[in-house]
Design a protein around this motif. Structure first.
Motif, PDB file in Angstrom:
ATOM      1  N   GLN A  70       0.834  -1.209   0.000  1.00  0.00           N
ATOM      2  CA  GLN A  70       0.000   0.000   0.000  1.00  0.00           C
ATOM      3  C   GLN A  70       0.870   1.261   0.000  1.00  0.00           C
TER       4      GLN A  70
ATOM      5  N   ASP B  87       1.760   1.961  -3.531  1.00  0.00           N
ATOM      6  CA  ASP B  87       0.616   2.542  -4.263  1.00  0.00           C
ATOM      7  C   ASP B  87       0.470   4.022  -3.926  1.00  0.00           C
ATOM      8  N   GLU B  88       0.604   4.332  -2.630  1.00  0.00           N
ATOM      9  CA  GLU B  88       0.436   5.731  -2.198  1.00  0.00           C
ATOM     10  C   GLU B  88       1.541   6.617  -2.757  1.00  0.00           C
TER      11      GLU B  88
ATOM     12  N   GLU C 281       0.871   7.328  -6.351  1.00  0.00           N
ATOM     13  CA  GLU C 281      -0.196   8.322  -6.461  1.00  0.00           C
ATOM     14  C   GLU C 281       0.333   9.724  -6.143  1.00  0.00           C
ATOM     15  N   SER C 282       1.178   9.812  -5.106  1.00  0.00           N
ATOM     16  CA  SER C 282       1.650  11.156  -4.737  1.00  0.00           C
ATOM     17  C   SER C 282       2.618  11.713  -5.783  1.00  0.00           C
TER      18      SER C 282
ATOM     19  N   SER D  23      -6.750   6.286 -11.549  1.00  0.00           N
ATOM     20  CA  SER D  23      -7.644   5.626 -10.574  1.00  0.00           C
ATOM     21  C   SER D  23      -8.408   4.460 -11.207  1.00  0.00           C
TER      22      SER D  23
END
Ligand code: FPP
Ligand code: MG
Length: 297
Positions: free
Chosen positions: A2, A5-6, A9-10, A25
């Motif tokens: 996770q 993934d974060e 995304e950032s 997304s």
């Protein structure tokens, strides 16, 4: 996974353009084999996580481009970005993911940047080889091995090597581990295309042969057929198969031990991978090989 993934995304949020996030997304998070590998070698810390996010962005970019090339509608159990937003958007999202990843990579250690960027050159050559090989029926095993080495194994090999660089381990040993793991991984992927179902795979099953991909089991099958059957097999290549043709193909692949031979070959490469790092006694790396060989998606 996770955290990775974060981070991905950032990195993308920094680009400040909403359509990127909207399309991103719609992509499902993958198995993250390359990240699991790198973290198992280098350990968990901020730098390893960042490098994993870079590698996963490159990998995802390559899948976005691959789905355009293969005209695939399904990826990781969801509609592919090209199917949902069109090829132009998918192409550019791929370029954005890829160049942002390279920007982040340029801020890291220059050896790591060199290893990874060189891997992406070979990855792209591998995809081009795949395109060229799909034009005709290729029954040559060495050509198939060369293509899957480039298309799939080089990025896995580079991830393992980067892990070793971060940890100060023997680069050559981990490179060898990653290469053999990558070859076995693609062989299993190609077997699952034949054995699996669309729901479990998250992409269409029995699709490779239709797409022009003569994978290892088909090469072994071809070698085992008589002249007449070889001709029949070649006639089915790249065709939309009816139920009888599909049944014939599946029966022959099983009866002639072609699937079994391909599975044995994958196992052989899995063992070569383990052999390369046997002095390191890292159970996580053994588990990665076992899970990769036993997986059903
Ligand atoms: C999937 O193969 C494709 C790859 C593993 C590599 C694709 C590489 C590129 C498009 C070149 C690199 C580009 C960038 C932007 C980094 P497959 O079609 O056999 O597998 P599939 O069944 O999962 O689609
Ligand atoms: Mg594809």
């Amino acid at each position: 996974m996770q955290i990775i993934d974060e981070l991905m995304e950032s990195f993308l949020k920094e680009l400040n353009y909403e359509p990127i996030m909207q399309m991103f997304s719609h992509t499902n998070s993958g198995k993250k084999l390359r990240s699991k590998l790198l973290l198992s070698i280098a350990g968990e810390n901020e730098l390893s996580y960042k490098l994993c996010a870079v590698i996963e962005l490159i990998h995802l970019a390559s899948l976005l481009h691959d789905d355009i090339i293969d005209e695939s509608e399904l990826r990781r159990g969801a509609k592919s970005v090209n199917a949902k937003f069109g090829a132009k958007n998918a192409l550019m999202l791929g370029d954005i993911l890829y160049s942002k990843a390279f920007y982040e990579l340029s801020l890291m250690d220059s050896k790591i940047a060199a290893v990874l960027s060189n891997a992406v050159v070979n990855l792209s050559i591998g995809e081009l080889m795949d395109i060229h090989l799909s034009l005709d029926f290729n029954a040559d095993k060495n050509t198939y091995l060369r293509m899957i080495y480039n298309k799939t194994a080089v990025l896995i090999e580079a991830s393992a090597r980067c892990g070793a660089i971060l940890a100060g381990f023997d680069e050559e040993a981990f490179k060898e581990y990653g290469k053999n793991l990558g070859l076995a991984f693609q062989m299993i992927d190609d077997i699952l295309d034949i054995r699996g179902d669309e729901h479990t795979l998250g992409k269409p099953a029995m699709h490779d042969f239709k797409e022009g991909k003569v994978t290892l089991a088909y090469i072994y099958l071809y070698e085992s057929l008589n002249d007449e059957e070889q001709l029949k097999l070649k006639k089915l290549f790249k065709k939309d198969l009816n139920i009888d043709e599909l049944e014939w193909l599946k029966l022959k692949l099983t009866q002639n031990q072609a699937l079994q031979k391909a599975a044995n070959e994958a196992k052989k490469y899995g063992n070569l991978a383990l052999e390369a790092i046997k002095h390191y006694e890292n159970p996580k790396l053994n588990e990665i090989i076992k899970a990769m060989l036993d997986r059903n998606f």
